[in-house]
Design a protein around this motif. Sequence first.
Motif, short mmCIF file in Angstrom:
data_model
loop_
_atom_site.label_atom_id
_atom_site.label_comp_id
_atom_site.label_asym_id
_atom_site.label_seq_id
_atom_site.Cartn_x
_atom_site.Cartn_y
_atom_site.Cartn_z
N UNK A 76 0.82 -1.22 0.00
CA UNK A 76 0.00 0.00 0.00
C UNK A 76 0.85 1.27 0.00
N UNK A 77 1.99 1.24 0.68
CA UNK A 77 2.87 2.43 0.71
C UNK A 77 3.43 2.73 -0.68
N UNK A 78 3.83 1.70 -1.40
CA UNK A 78 4.36 1.91 -2.76
C UNK A 78 3.26 2.42 -3.68
N UNK A 79 2.08 1.83 -3.59
CA UNK A 79 0.97 2.27 -4.44
C UNK A 79 0.59 3.72 -4.13
N UNK A 80 0.65 4.10 -2.85
CA UNK A 80 0.35 5.49 -2.48
C UNK A 80 1.41 6.44 -3.04
N UNK A 81 2.67 6.03 -2.98
CA UNK A 81 3.75 6.86 -3.52
C UNK A 81 3.60 7.02 -5.04
#
Length: 106
Positions: free
Chosen positions: A40-45
């Motif tokens: 989720x952190x990568x997708x948000x970035x």
Amino acid sequence: MHDSRIMQDSATPNLATVIPAMDLIDEKLTSYSRNKKYSPAIRAAVRLAKETLNRYYELTDRSEVYHIAMVLHPHHKLAYFKTARWEDDWINTAETLVRDKFAHAY
């Protein structure tokens, strides 16, 4: 990045290569932001990167030079926008702009 949709006649990029490059980057960022294999952190970035790209994209919409460069480019012309499924209003605006500038200059 190499993609057959981004045609360059020389090693130096030109205005007509900017829009297809931005379209390709946007397409990739959209794909990555929806891919559940990434955290989720990568997708948000990636979504934030897409928002940044879209701010720059909006600036090209305001520039007559980008419209003209794309329409007059021998490879792109109006076909690029039709293939990319751009809105008819945008395509018509670009075509009208080029015709008006030509009529004014000649």
